[in-house]
Design a protein around this motif. Structure first.
Motif, PDB file in Angstrom:
ATOM      1  N   LEU A 290      25.588 122.608  86.902  1.00  0.00           N
ATOM      2  CA  LEU A 290      24.145 122.501  87.045  1.00  0.00           C
ATOM      3  C   LEU A 290      23.552 123.645  87.869  1.00  0.00           C
ATOM      4  CD1 LEU A 290      22.132 120.558  85.930  1.00  0.00           C
ATOM      5  CD2 LEU A 290      22.259 119.236  88.015  1.00  0.00           C
ATOM      6  N   ASP A 291      24.236 124.084  88.907  1.00  0.00           N
ATOM      7  CA  ASP A 291      23.767 125.215  89.721  1.00  0.00           C
ATOM      8  C   ASP A 291      23.624 126.453  88.858  1.00  0.00           C
ATOM      9  OD1 ASP A 291      25.228 124.960  93.072  1.00  0.00           O
ATOM     10  OD2 ASP A 291      23.418 124.120  92.155  1.00  0.00           O
TER      11      ASP A 291
ATOM     12  N   TYR B  96      20.745 126.120  86.525  1.00  0.00           N
ATOM     13  CA  TYR B  96      19.498 126.288  87.271  1.00  0.00           C
ATOM     14  C   TYR B  96      19.181 127.766  87.448  1.00  0.00           C
ATOM     15  CZ  TYR B  96      16.382 126.291  91.379  1.00  0.00           C
ATOM     16  OH  TYR B  96      15.358 126.523  92.259  1.00  0.00           O
TER      17      TYR B  96
ATOM     18  N   PHE C  21      15.362 125.562  83.246  1.00  0.00           N
ATOM     19  CA  PHE C  21      14.406 124.467  83.418  1.00  0.00           C
ATOM     20  C   PHE C  21      12.962 124.959  83.370  1.00  0.00           C
ATOM     21  CE2 PHE C  21      17.506 121.321  83.821  1.00  0.00           C
ATOM     22  CZ  PHE C  21      18.537 121.779  84.620  1.00  0.00           C
ATOM     23  N   ASP C  22      12.740 126.214  83.734  1.00  0.00           N
ATOM     24  CA  ASP C  22      11.384 126.766  83.660  1.00  0.00           C
ATOM     25  C   ASP C  22      10.939 126.923  82.212  1.00  0.00           C
ATOM     26  OD1 ASP C  22      12.151 129.057  86.385  1.00  0.00           O
ATOM     27  OD2 ASP C  22      11.626 126.942  86.385  1.00  0.00           O
TER      28      ASP C  22
ATOM     29  N   ASP D 174      24.445 117.089  79.713  1.00  0.00           N
ATOM     30  CA  ASP D 174      23.718 116.175  80.602  1.00  0.00           C
ATOM     31  C   ASP D 174      22.337 116.674  80.994  1.00  0.00           C
ATOM     32  OD1 ASP D 174      26.782 115.440  82.406  1.00  0.00           O
ATOM     33  OD2 ASP D 174      25.939 114.586  80.583  1.00  0.00           O
TER      34      ASP D 174
ATOM     35  N   PHE E  53      13.408 128.195  89.929  1.00  0.00           N
ATOM     36  CA  PHE E  53      14.255 129.352  90.246  1.00  0.00           C
ATOM     37  C   PHE E  53      13.491 130.654  90.044  1.00  0.00           C
ATOM     38  CE2 PHE E  53      18.196 131.475  90.833  1.00  0.00           C
ATOM     39  CZ  PHE E  53      18.205 132.555  89.977  1.00  0.00           C
TER      40      PHE E  53
ATOM     41  N   ARG F 210      14.290 117.683  87.598  1.00  0.00           N
ATOM     42  CA  ARG F 210      14.929 117.398  86.317  1.00  0.00           C
ATOM     43  C   ARG F 210      16.147 116.490  86.476  1.00  0.00           C
ATOM     44  NH1 ARG F 210      12.023 118.915  81.811  1.00  0.00           N
ATOM     45  NH2 ARG F 210      10.474 120.365  82.578  1.00  0.00           N
ATOM     46  N   CYS F 211      16.620 115.996  85.342  1.00  0.00           N
ATOM     47  CA  CYS F 211      17.802 115.125  85.312  1.00  0.00           C
ATOM     48  C   CYS F 211      17.632 113.954  86.266  1.00  0.00           C
ATOM     49  CB  CYS F 211      19.082 115.907  85.647  1.00  0.00           C
ATOM     50  SG  CYS F 211      19.275 117.394  84.667  1.00  0.00           S
TER      51      CYS F 211
ATOM     52  N   GLN G  25      16.038 113.606  89.015  1.00  0.00           N
ATOM     53  CA  GLN G  25      16.173 113.936  90.433  1.00  0.00           C
ATOM     54  C   GLN G  25      14.889 114.570  90.952  1.00  0.00           C
ATOM     55  OE1 GLN G  25      20.787 115.237  90.707  1.00  0.00           O
ATOM     56  NE2 GLN G  25      19.615 116.260  89.155  1.00  0.00           N
TER      57      GLN G  25
ATOM     58  N   TYR H  36      13.207 116.911  94.435  1.00  0.00           N
ATOM     59  CA  TYR H  36      13.301 117.528  95.761  1.00  0.00           C
ATOM     60  C   TYR H  36      12.262 116.808  96.602  1.00  0.00           C
ATOM     61  CZ  TYR H  36      15.489 121.409  93.199  1.00  0.00           C
ATOM     62  OH  TYR H  36      16.290 122.182  92.405  1.00  0.00           O
TER      63      TYR H  36
ATOM     64  N   TYR I 218      17.273 127.469  98.115  1.00  0.00           N
ATOM     65  CA  TYR I 218      17.477 126.524  97.010  1.00  0.00           C
ATOM     66  C   TYR I 218      18.175 125.292  97.568  1.00  0.00           C
ATOM     67  CZ  TYR I 218      17.013 130.844  94.228  1.00  0.00           C
ATOM     68  OH  TYR I 218      16.591 132.026  93.674  1.00  0.00           O
TER      69      TYR I 218
ATOM     70  N   ARG J 132      20.831 122.344  96.580  1.00  0.00           N
ATOM     71  CA  ARG J 132      21.776 122.013  95.517  1.00  0.00           C
ATOM     72  C   ARG J 132      21.521 120.579  95.063  1.00  0.00           C
ATOM     73  NH1 ARG J 132      27.068 123.880  96.942  1.00  0.00           N
ATOM     74  NH2 ARG J 132      26.874 125.530  95.417  1.00  0.00           N
ATOM     75  N   LEU J 133      21.509 120.367  93.751  1.00  0.00           N
ATOM     76  CA  LEU J 133      21.258 119.039  93.195  1.00  0.00           C
ATOM     77  C   LEU J 133      22.507 118.170  93.342  1.00  0.00           C
ATOM     78  CD1 LEU J 133      19.379 120.270  90.061  1.00  0.00           C
ATOM     79  CD2 LEU J 133      18.391 118.991  91.946  1.00  0.00           C
TER      80      LEU J 133
ATOM     81  N   GLN K 200      23.982 116.220  91.381  1.00  0.00           N
ATOM     82  CA  GLN K 200      24.910 116.293  90.245  1.00  0.00           C
ATOM     83  C   GLN K 200      25.766 117.543  90.357  1.00  0.00           C
ATOM     84  OE1 GLN K 200      22.993 115.636  86.468  1.00  0.00           O
ATOM     85  NE2 GLN K 200      24.700 116.544  85.361  1.00  0.00           N
ATOM     86  N   ALA K 201      25.168 118.639  90.775  1.00  0.00           N
ATOM     87  CA  ALA K 201      25.905 119.887  90.945  1.00  0.00           C
ATOM     88  C   ALA K 201      26.934 119.739  92.051  1.00  0.00           C
ATOM     89  CB  ALA K 201      24.951 121.022  91.261  1.00  0.00           C
TER      90      ALA K 201
ATOM     91  N   GLU L 223      29.895 117.888  90.673  1.00  0.00           N
ATOM     92  CA  GLU L 223      30.672 118.762  89.786  1.00  0.00           C
ATOM     93  C   GLU L 223      31.521 119.724  90.611  1.00  0.00           C
ATOM     94  OE1 GLU L 223      27.809 120.784  87.469  1.00  0.00           O
ATOM     95  OE2 GLU L 223      27.283 119.037  86.261  1.00  0.00           O
TER      96      GLU L 223
ATOM     97  N   ARG M 262      35.546 120.052  90.654  1.00  0.00           N
ATOM     98  CA  ARG M 262      36.245 121.293  90.345  1.00  0.00           C
ATOM     99  C   ARG M 262      37.193 121.679  91.470  1.00  0.00           C
ATOM    100  NH1 ARG M 262      31.980 125.245  89.726  1.00  0.00           N
ATOM    101  NH2 ARG M 262      30.770 123.614  88.786  1.00  0.00           N
TER     102      ARG M 262
END
Lengths: 140, 236
Positions: free
Chosen positions: A84-85, A88, A93-94, A112, B69, B117-118, B120, B122, B215, B217-218, B220-221, B224, B228
């Protein structure tokens, strides 16, 4: 919706006609391995949307914008996106807020994050020359 | 002290000039234009209208996150470039703090919410009152349900601000009767609020090279990333 294509040209022509059913804001998520014809489909889409830009694979650029025509087409390749990062930071998304059509190759990598109402396009090789193209979505 | 502030963190774009706390002028638009094309002409027009040449600006302020972004980078680049050329300092302001400033001096809670998005957002939490605005919770990226949970049992009206405000208000108003939306002019980030924040203690100016995005971090990220890292560990 299903279509059997026997050549790159047929894939392009099918995509060109399919474009007539698309509206600004639509997201077309493409699934298909290498050589399936995803970029050929993009070429057809661009013509169908009235765009004169040259279409090419965005594997390194991540996104190509085609804007010379009626409805802009934003051509993504998520092959190198692994989370997702990463997604982004492409500004993906923009683009969802914009007035164009999004066409996403390797959309499997961002499953997702695809918005509701996404149109799914699958291109499956049947043999060397033949592809089965399947389109699924609320309007299809 | 003259502060030039800009915001391009979401769909709206805005610039403002303040002088010792007085707002001399502000432009704001929210029509999905491409900020990279509109923000500098907007700044030029503002300075011409208030008759202050750019080299009289003492401090440049910009929202540095969270947000879009691309939008954040446009604002940051514009301010870094101008500050560097002018040899003046600059300061990054949290988008969520700038949003909360729209309710300065009001006896209420303010929950800025930006659509991440997703499912979520901020978000953060601030309280308005005699001292203006003060922060209760740090900026965070949260799933919608968790953000809603955090506003339960509030004893004051809770104003939602930001591009996610309407969406959250519609979703949450049934279970959170104290939710409010402010007037349309106060729902989105305003450069006047960025300038206001920049003039308050706790926002030290920096050299343009040091100005950076913040930024978030979301979640979900985050998951993930942990997955990882765990995979890498088990392979060792």
């Amino acid at each position: 919706m299903e279509y059997l294509s026997h050549s790159t040209e047929q894939t392009e022509e099918f995509a060109r006609q399919f474009a007539a059913q698309l509206r600004p804001g639509d997201v077309v998520a493409c699934r298909g391995g290498m050589g399936a014809g995803k970029t050929a489909f993009a070429r057809g889409l661009a013509r169908g949307l009235g765009l004169t830009d040259r279409v090419s694979s965005p594997t390194f650029a991540l996104v190509q914008e085609y804007t010379h025509g009626n409805i802009p087409l934003y051509h993504f390749d998520m092959y190198r996106i692994n989370g997702l990062d990463s997604l982004y930071s492409t500004g993906f998304f923009d683009y969802l807020e914009g007035e164009g059509v999004l066409y996403i190759e390797w959309s499997e990598n961002i499953q997702d994050a695809l918005p509701p109402g996404t149109i799914t396009l699958t291109i499956q090789p049947v043999d060397e020359e033949t592809r089965k193209i399947t389109i699924e979505g609320d309007r299809f | 002290m003259k502060i030039l502030a800009i915001d391009t963190s979401s769909q709206s774009a805005s610039c403002a000039l303040s002088d010792d706390g007085k707002l001399l002028g502000e432009f704001y638009e929210n029509v999905k234009l491409t900020h990279s094309q509109t923000i500098l002409p907007m700044v030029q027009q503002l300075l011409a209208t208030v008759r202050v040449p750019l080299d009289q600006v003492d401090l440049l302020a910009v929202t540095n996150g969270p947000g879009s972004f691309t939008g954040l980078r446009i604002g940051l680049s514009a301010v870094k470039g101008m500050a560097h050329a002018l040899g003046k300092p600059c300061v990054g302001i949290s988008t969520l703090e700038a949003l909360a400033m729209n309710l300065w001096g009001q006896d209420c809670l303010v929950a800025p919410v930006l659509d991440a998005r997703c499912a979520q957002v901020y978000t953060a939490l601030f309280q308005g009152g005699p001292q203006g605005i003060h922060r209760l919770r740090e900026d965070a990226a949260l799933p919608l349900d968790q953000a809603e949970e955090g506003l339960k049992n509030a004893e004051l009206p809770v104003f939602l601000v930001g591009d996610g405000a309407q969406m959250c208000y519609n979703r949450w108003k049934e279970h959170l009767p104290q939710l409010r939306l402010p007037a349309p002019a106060l729902q989105y980030t305003r450069a006047a609020a960025v300038a206001l924040a920049a003039g308050l203690p706790g926002h030290p100016p920096v050299e343009p090279q040091a100005l950076a995005p913040a930024y978030l971090r979301l979640p979900q990220a985050e998951r993930e990333l942990l997955a990882r890292q765990a995979q890498i560990e088990t392979r060792r």
